[in-house]
Design an enzyme around this catalytic site. Structure first.
Site, PDB file in Angstrom:
ATOM      1  N   TYR A   4     -14.691  -2.213  -0.201  1.00 42.44           N
ATOM      2  CA  TYR A   4     -14.637  -2.877   1.101  1.00 42.44           C
ATOM      3  C   TYR A   4     -16.040  -3.420   1.346  1.00 42.44           C
ATOM      4  O   TYR A   4     -17.010  -2.657   1.329  1.00 42.44           O
ATOM      5  CB  TYR A   4     -14.220  -1.899   2.199  1.00 42.44           C
ATOM      6  N   ARG A  55       8.227   3.353  -5.008  1.00 44.68           N
ATOM      7  CA  ARG A  55       8.676   4.718  -4.704  1.00 44.68           C
ATOM      8  C   ARG A  55       9.475   5.351  -5.835  1.00 44.68           C
ATOM      9  O   ARG A  55       9.538   6.570  -5.946  1.00 44.68           O
ATOM     10  CB  ARG A  55       9.564   4.710  -3.436  1.00 44.68           C
ATOM     11  N   GLY A  93       0.758   4.116  -4.070  1.00 44.01           N
ATOM     12  CA  GLY A  93       0.005   4.627  -2.935  1.00 44.01           C
ATOM     13  C   GLY A  93       0.567   5.905  -2.363  1.00 44.01           C
ATOM     14  O   GLY A  93       0.283   6.997  -2.839  1.00 44.01           O
ATOM     15  N   GLN A  97     -12.554   0.480  -5.662  1.00 41.34           N
ATOM     16  CA  GLN A  97     -12.092  -0.492  -4.671  1.00 41.34           C
ATOM     17  C   GLN A  97     -13.155  -0.675  -3.597  1.00 41.34           C
ATOM     18  O   GLN A  97     -13.481   0.260  -2.866  1.00 41.34           O
ATOM     19  CB  GLN A  97     -10.780  -0.040  -4.037  1.00 41.34           C
ATOM     20  N   HIS A 116      -1.104  -4.304   1.521  1.00 39.13           N
ATOM     21  CA  HIS A 116      -1.763  -3.078   1.988  1.00 39.13           C
ATOM     22  C   HIS A 116      -0.744  -2.074   2.548  1.00 39.13           C
ATOM     23  O   HIS A 116      -0.942  -1.461   3.597  1.00 39.13           O
ATOM     24  CB  HIS A 116      -2.836  -3.382   3.039  1.00 39.13           C
TER      25      HIS A 116
END
Length: 253
Positions: free
Chosen positions: A52, A193, A212, A50, A158
């Site tokens: 940035y 979740r 995440g 990933q 995000h």
């Protein structure tokens, strides 16, 4: 996710091993506490990187070259977090990264705070790896992403921590799927979740989900074995949910 050292001293090395042991794919952030090479060495499984986008094109090119050399098989270009989060909860926490946790892959130039399709073109021209565009929340953006030749689209806000009032990724998913029409894979993250969350995302047209916070919770409580246990639990829940719903295969969604 970045900075896994916040959860456990093994940081991304523990996450990489647990993810590989679970038989699934890990997306490694530019904001990791270990080098992308060391993380790759800690995992027998598939890995994506990933990105940035650095302000410096030379630094960006170096990261792309390193990812290729280390065996990563896709570039996930994050367009949903190019500035610090401004949600009320983020501001109230007044969080700052501990000095002991170095973001060892970050360059000296800082990160671009204004992104455009020229950045997508730069990545495509400078790596042979497929580009996944992460942070798509509207059908208009999905349509433009297809026009610019992305290999996959990741619907994401995000984790809901960047900007208050942004639509949930799950709510944005159907309109994006309608525009994509199967031309490229659609991945969804933010809010997964339980196995039922995975089930609903697949039922609404996602080809895959990304996970995440639960993974970091597993890392903090049980190191790599805790990470694996999170994936195992989700898989068991999804299997049960599919059985109850009368769905025999992921291909039936």
């Amino acid at each position: 996710m970045g900075a896994h050292g916040l959860a456990h001293q093994s940081a991304e090395l523990g996450t990489a091993r647990g993810t590989a042991e679970a038989g699934t794919l890990m997306t490694v952030s530019t904001m990791a506490n270990h080098t992308i090479e060391d993380i790759a060495a800690a995992s027998k499984g598939p890995k994506w990187f990933q990105l940035y986008m650095p302000k410096s094109r030379d630094e960006a090119l170096a990261l792309l070259r390193r990812a290729e050399a280390a065996g990563y098989t896709a570039i996930v270009f994050a367009i949903d977090a190019f500035a610090p989060g401004s949600s009320d909860s983020t501001i109230r926490m007044q969080f700052s990264m501990p000095a002991s946790l170095k973001l060892v892959n970050a360059g000296q130039s800082g990160y671009k705070t204004s992104l455009g399709w020229d950045d997508v073109k730069f990545i495509q021209q400078n790596t042979k790896l497929p580009l996944v565009l992460k942070g798509v929340l509207t059908p208009e953006m999905a349509k433009l992403a297809l026009q610019h030749g992305v290999a996959a689209i990741q619907v994401s806000n995000h984790g809901g921590r960047q900007l208050d009032g942004v639509p949930a990724a799950f709510d944005a998913l159907p309109a994006v799927v309608d525009v994509v029409k199967g031309k490229v894979p659609v991945i969804m993250d933010s809010g997964i979740r339980r196995g039922t969350d995975v089930f609903k995302a697949l039922a609404m047209g996602a080809n895959a989900v990304a996970i995440g916070r639960p993974v970091l919770y597993g890392l903090s409580l049980g190191v790599w074995m805790g990470v694996k246990s999170v994936y195992d639990r989700l898989q068991a829940e999804l299997t049960r949910d599919m059985m109850i719903a009368g769905i025999a295969s992921i291909n039936e969604f």
